[in-house]
Design a protein around this motif. Structure first.
Motif, PDB file in Angstrom:
ATOM      1  N   THR A 168       0.838  -1.194   0.000  1.00  0.00           N
ATOM      2  CA  THR A 168       0.000   0.000   0.000  1.00  0.00           C
ATOM      3  C   THR A 168       0.876   1.248   0.000  1.00  0.00           C
ATOM      4  N   LEU A 169       0.277   2.379  -0.328  1.00  0.00           N
ATOM      5  CA  LEU A 169       0.980   3.645  -0.272  1.00  0.00           C
ATOM      6  C   LEU A 169       1.388   3.957   1.167  1.00  0.00           C
ATOM      7  N   SER A 170       0.559   3.580   2.118  1.00  0.00           N
ATOM      8  CA  SER A 170       0.894   3.783   3.532  1.00  0.00           C
ATOM      9  C   SER A 170       2.161   3.034   3.904  1.00  0.00           C
ATOM     10  N   ASP A 171       2.311   1.806   3.408  1.00  0.00           N
ATOM     11  CA  ASP A 171       3.530   1.039   3.674  1.00  0.00           C
ATOM     12  C   ASP A 171       4.758   1.771   3.143  1.00  0.00           C
ATOM     13  N   LEU A 172       4.642   2.311   1.959  1.00  0.00           N
ATOM     14  CA  LEU A 172       5.741   3.050   1.351  1.00  0.00           C
ATOM     15  C   LEU A 172       6.075   4.299   2.156  1.00  0.00           C
ATOM     16  N   LEU A 173       5.060   5.084   2.489  1.00  0.00           N
ATOM     17  CA  LEU A 173       5.288   6.337   3.205  1.00  0.00           C
ATOM     18  C   LEU A 173       5.813   6.136   4.623  1.00  0.00           C
ATOM     19  N   CYS A 174       5.543   4.975   5.206  1.00  0.00           N
ATOM     20  CA  CYS A 174       5.992   4.710   6.570  1.00  0.00           C
ATOM     21  C   CYS A 174       7.316   3.964   6.619  1.00  0.00           C
ATOM     22  N   TYR A 224      13.513   8.132   5.641  1.00  0.00           N
ATOM     23  CA  TYR A 224      13.667   9.280   6.522  1.00  0.00           C
ATOM     24  C   TYR A 224      15.074   9.310   7.125  1.00  0.00           C
ATOM     25  N   PRO A 225      15.646  10.501   7.249  1.00  0.00           N
ATOM     26  CA  PRO A 225      17.010  10.611   7.766  1.00  0.00           C
ATOM     27  C   PRO A 225      17.067  10.370   9.273  1.00  0.00           C
ATOM     28  N   ILE A 226      18.265  10.051   9.737  1.00  0.00           N
ATOM     29  CA  ILE A 226      18.515   9.948  11.172  1.00  0.00           C
ATOM     30  C   ILE A 226      19.085  11.296  11.591  1.00  0.00           C
ATOM     31  N   VAL A 227      18.419  11.954  12.535  1.00  0.00           N
ATOM     32  CA  VAL A 227      18.832  13.279  12.993  1.00  0.00           C
ATOM     33  C   VAL A 227      19.198  13.188  14.462  1.00  0.00           C
ATOM     34  N   PHE A 232      13.550   8.265  12.793  1.00  0.00           N
ATOM     35  CA  PHE A 232      12.121   8.540  12.699  1.00  0.00           C
ATOM     36  C   PHE A 232      11.384   7.248  12.382  1.00  0.00           C
ATOM     37  N   HIS A 233      10.245   7.096  12.998  1.00  0.00           N
ATOM     38  CA  HIS A 233       9.419   5.924  12.744  1.00  0.00           C
ATOM     39  C   HIS A 233       7.977   6.375  12.633  1.00  0.00           C
ATOM     40  N   PHE A 234       7.319   5.974  11.563  1.00  0.00           N
ATOM     41  CA  PHE A 234       5.924   6.297  11.364  1.00  0.00           C
ATOM     42  C   PHE A 234       5.148   5.004  11.244  1.00  0.00           C
ATOM     43  N   ASP A 235       4.051   4.959  11.944  1.00  0.00           N
ATOM     44  CA  ASP A 235       3.167   3.807  11.884  1.00  0.00           C
ATOM     45  C   ASP A 235       1.934   4.218  11.094  1.00  0.00           C
ATOM     46  N   LYS A 236       1.552   3.413  10.135  1.00  0.00           N
ATOM     47  CA  LYS A 236       0.413   3.795   9.309  1.00  0.00           C
ATOM     48  C   LYS A 236      -0.888   3.870  10.101  1.00  0.00           C
TER      49      LYS A 236
END
Length: 103
Positions: free
Chosen positions: A8-14, A19-22, A27-31
């Motif tokens: 899914t697009l959510s899987d891709l975006l999450c 995402y860079p490590i700052v 960063f971690h995003f859960d759909k």
């Protein structure tokens, strides 16, 4: 079209690889961070767009409208379907030009 490794697009975006490590913080995003995921149906024709739009709740927010745009895109982004959705969303009168572009 999504890359093969994503369902899914959510899987891709999450995907944390995007995402860079700052400051050593990853960063971690859960759909599911934003509640129940909104299903995205393939909308290939103006008629399907109109039916999906009519099925929206009266107080549908930007997330629901964006799901329709995603549905048109997953359906091939064909002109008549895309134009119908633009017409319907504009007709709501709830979004200014910048908000419409953001959707």
């Amino acid at each position: 079209m999504l890359p093969d490794e994503y369902d899914t697009l959510s899987d891709l975006l999450c995907d944390s690889d995007l995402y860079p490590i700052v400051d050593e913080e990853e960063f971690h995003f859960d759909k599911f961070d934003y509640g129940v995921p909104i299903p995205i149906d393939r909308l290939t024709t103006a008629k399907k767009v109109e039916q999906a739009f009519k099925a929206l709740p009266a107080d549908a927010g930007k997330d629901r409208i964006a799901a329709l745009y995603a549905g048109v895109e997953s359906g091939g982004g064909k002109g008549p379907a895309s134009e119908k959705l633009k017409e319907l969303v504009k007709g709501l009168g709830r979004f200014d030009g910048n908000e419409l572009r953001a959707l």
